[in-house]
Motif scaffolding. Structure first.
Motif, PDB file in Angstrom:
ATOM      1  N   GLY A 109       0.806  -1.215   0.000  1.00 43.55           N
ATOM      2  CA  GLY A 109       0.000   0.000   0.000  1.00 43.55           C
ATOM      3  C   GLY A 109       0.838   1.264   0.000  1.00 43.55           C
ATOM      4  O   GLY A 109       0.443   2.275  -0.589  1.00 43.55           O
ATOM      5  N   ARG A 110       1.982   1.202   0.648  1.00 38.24           N
ATOM      6  CA  ARG A 110       2.866   2.363   0.727  1.00 38.24           C
ATOM      7  C   ARG A 110       3.900   2.394  -0.399  1.00 38.24           C
ATOM      8  O   ARG A 110       4.710   3.314  -0.473  1.00 38.24           O
ATOM      9  N   GLU A 111       3.879   1.342  -1.238  1.00 39.54           N
ATOM     10  CA  GLU A 111       4.818   1.225  -2.358  1.00 39.54           C
ATOM     11  C   GLU A 111       6.269   1.301  -1.879  1.00 39.54           C
ATOM     12  O   GLU A 111       7.105   1.977  -2.469  1.00 39.54           O
ATOM     13  N   LEU A 112       6.560   0.572  -0.793  1.00 38.42           N
ATOM     14  CA  LEU A 112       7.908   0.528  -0.242  1.00 38.42           C
ATOM     15  C   LEU A 112       8.673  -0.662  -0.801  1.00 38.42           C
ATOM     16  O   LEU A 112       8.092  -1.714  -1.088  1.00 38.42           O
ATOM     17  N   ARG A 113       9.973  -0.523  -0.927  1.00 43.18           N
ATOM     18  CA  ARG A 113      10.826  -1.596  -1.432  1.00 43.18           C
ATOM     19  C   ARG A 113      11.555  -2.259  -0.269  1.00 43.18           C
ATOM     20  O   ARG A 113      12.100  -1.583   0.606  1.00 43.18           O
ATOM     21  N   TYR A 114      11.557  -3.580  -0.283  1.00 42.93           N
ATOM     22  CA  TYR A 114      12.232  -4.361   0.754  1.00 42.93           C
ATOM     23  C   TYR A 114      12.408  -5.771   0.223  1.00 42.93           C
ATOM     24  O   TYR A 114      11.777  -6.164  -0.766  1.00 42.93           O
ATOM     25  N   GLU A 115      13.265  -6.553   0.866  1.00 43.26           N
ATOM     26  CA  GLU A 115      13.463  -7.938   0.451  1.00 43.26           C
ATOM     27  C   GLU A 115      12.529  -8.837   1.264  1.00 43.26           C
ATOM     28  O   GLU A 115      12.649  -8.895   2.499  1.00 43.26           O
ATOM     29  N   PRO A 116      11.595  -9.529   0.627  1.00 49.43           N
ATOM     30  CA  PRO A 116      10.643 -10.364   1.354  1.00 49.43           C
ATOM     31  C   PRO A 116      11.296 -11.375   2.298  1.00 49.43           C
ATOM     32  O   PRO A 116      10.792 -11.592   3.401  1.00 49.43           O
ATOM     33  N   ASP A 117      12.388 -11.995   1.871  1.00 46.98           N
ATOM     34  CA  ASP A 117      13.045 -12.977   2.731  1.00 46.98           C
ATOM     35  C   ASP A 117      13.511 -12.348   4.044  1.00 46.98           C
ATOM     36  O   ASP A 117      13.393 -12.953   5.118  1.00 46.98           O
ATOM     37  N   LEU A 118      14.054 -11.140   3.966  1.00 47.65           N
ATOM     38  CA  LEU A 118      14.527 -10.467   5.176  1.00 47.65           C
ATOM     39  C   LEU A 118      13.357 -10.060   6.074  1.00 47.65           C
ATOM     40  O   LEU A 118      13.452 -10.139   7.301  1.00 47.65           O
ATOM     41  N   LEU A 119      12.268  -9.634   5.473  1.00 44.58           N
ATOM     42  CA  LEU A 119      11.088  -9.297   6.251  1.00 44.58           C
ATOM     43  C   LEU A 119      10.537 -10.552   6.929  1.00 44.58           C
ATOM     44  O   LEU A 119      10.124 -10.512   8.098  1.00 44.58           O
ATOM     45  N   TYR A 120      10.546 -11.654   6.225  1.00 41.82           N
ATOM     46  CA  TYR A 120      10.054 -12.919   6.767  1.00 41.82           C
ATOM     47  C   TYR A 120      10.904 -13.375   7.953  1.00 41.82           C
ATOM     48  O   TYR A 120      10.373 -13.760   9.006  1.00 41.82           O
ATOM     49  N   ILE A 121      12.222 -13.321   7.805  1.00 40.54           N
ATOM     50  CA  ILE A 121      13.120 -13.700   8.895  1.00 40.54           C
ATOM     51  C   ILE A 121      12.895 -12.789  10.094  1.00 40.54           C
ATOM     52  O   ILE A 121      12.837 -13.239  11.244  1.00 40.54           O
ATOM     53  N   SER A 122      12.742 -11.500   9.831  1.00 41.13           N
ATOM     54  CA  SER A 122      12.511 -10.539  10.916  1.00 41.13           C
ATOM     55  C   SER A 122      11.245 -10.888  11.689  1.00 41.13           C
ATOM     56  O   SER A 122      11.224 -10.861  12.926  1.00 41.13           O
ATOM     57  N   ALA A 123      10.187 -11.206  10.978  1.00 36.93           N
ATOM     58  CA  ALA A 123       8.920 -11.533  11.622  1.00 36.93           C
ATOM     59  C   ALA A 123       9.005 -12.838  12.415  1.00 36.93           C
ATOM     60  O   ALA A 123       8.509 -12.929  13.543  1.00 36.93           O
ATOM     61  N   LEU A 124       9.649 -13.856  11.845  1.00 37.67           N
ATOM     62  CA  LEU A 124       9.725 -15.149  12.520  1.00 37.67           C
ATOM     63  C   LEU A 124      10.551 -15.080  13.797  1.00 37.67           C
ATOM     64  O   LEU A 124      10.219 -15.715  14.803  1.00 37.67           O
ATOM     65  N   PHE A 125      11.649 -14.324  13.768  1.00 37.06           N
ATOM     66  CA  PHE A 125      12.540 -14.242  14.922  1.00 37.06           C
ATOM     67  C   PHE A 125      12.092 -13.184  15.932  1.00 37.06           C
ATOM     68  O   PHE A 125      12.743 -13.010  16.967  1.00 37.06           O
TER      69      PHE A 125
END
Length: 214
Positions: free
Chosen positions: A49-65
Motif C-alpha cells: 500500500g505504501r509502495e515501499l521496497r524491501y526484500e521479502p526474505d529479510l522481512l520474513y526472517i525478521s517476523a519469525l525471529f
C-alpha cells in the motif's frame, strides 16, 4: 514446491526461509508462530500500500525471529528480549552468508519493534515490521487492508481462543527473570499486568480493549 499465497502475499520459500520456518516451529508455541506469520503478511500488505521496497526474505526472517527472545532458550539472559531476538536472527543470517547491511537491517527491525515513535522514521524493514505488529495486536493500520483480507490471514494463521491473555502471559514469562531490562518499555507494562497492577492507558489495557479482530 508450489508457492503458497496468503491474502495475495507470497510466503517466502527459499532454502533460508524454509530453514527459518522449521526452526521457529520447533522453538516457539503455535500461538507465537502464527502471530509471527500474520505479522509478515500484514507487513507485506502495508508495504504494498505504501509502495515501499524491501526484500521479502529479510522481512520474513525478521517476523519469525521477532519474539524468540521470550522462549526458554533465553531464560537466563539479562538482555532485553528484543535484543536476544535480534541477535538470534543476526546469527542465523550469518550462517547463510548475508551481508552486514542485510543483517543490520534485520537487527534494527527486530530490536526496535516495541519502541514507539522511532520505527516509522527508519528504513522500510523496520517501519513495516513495527506497523505490522501494531496491526496484528491492535488493528492500528487496518485501514490499509482491503475488505476480506483479515479473514484470509486469520484462516491461514488463526488467533486461537484467548489469544490476548495467552500472548501477554508468554511475554511476561519470558521476562520475569530480567525485570530490570523492561524499564522504560512496554514490557514493564506487561510485567505489571502479570502482577495484577495494570496501568491505565498502558499497552496491556489497549490490547485487551481492542476489538481487532474480535
Amino acid at each position: 514446491m508450489t508457492t503458497r499465497y496468503v491474502a495475495g502475499i507470497s510466503i517466502p520459500d527459499s532454502a533460508m526461509a524454509r530453514a527459518a520456518t522449521e526452526l521457529m516451529r520447533a522453538t516457539q508455541s503455535g500461538l507465537m508462530f502464527d502471530a509471527a506469520c500474520r505479522t509478515f503478511v500484514f507487513a507485506s500488505l502495508i508495504g504494498q500500500g505504501r509502495e515501499l521496497r524491501y526484500e521479502p526474505d529479510l522481512l520474513y526472517i525478521s517476523a519469525l525471529f521477532l519474539r524468540i527472545g521470550v522462549t526458554t532458550l533465553y531464560r537466563h539472559s539479562q538482555q532485553r528480549f528484543e535484543v536476544d531476538s535480534a541477535d538470534a536472527a543476526a546469527q542465523f543470517l550469518r550462517g547463510y552468508g548475508r551481508s552486514r547491511d542485510d543483517i543490520a537491517l534485520v537487527w534494527d527491525a527486530i530490536a526496535l519493534h516495541t519502541t514507539p515513535g522511532i520505527p516509522s522514521h527508519k528504513p522500510a524493514l523496520t517501519a513495516l515490521l513495527a506497523a505490522a505488529v501494531d496491526t496484528d495486536l491492535l488493528g492500528t493500520h487496518c485501514q490499509a487492508l482491503c475488505p476480506g483480507v483479515l479473514a484470509c490471514v486469520l484462516n491461514a494463521f488463526p488467533r486461537e481462543a484467548g489469544f490476548k491473555i495467552k500472548f501477554l502471559h508468554t511475554l511476561a514469562e519470558g521476562q520475569l527473570h530480567r525485570r530490570q531490562s523492561t524499564y522504560g518499555t512496554i514490557n514493564a507494562d506487561v510485567l505489571e499486568f502479570h502482577d495484577h497492577h495494570l496501568n491505565a492507558g498502558g499497552f496491556c489495557e489497549r490490547l485487551l480493549a481492542s476489538t481487532w479482530p474480535y
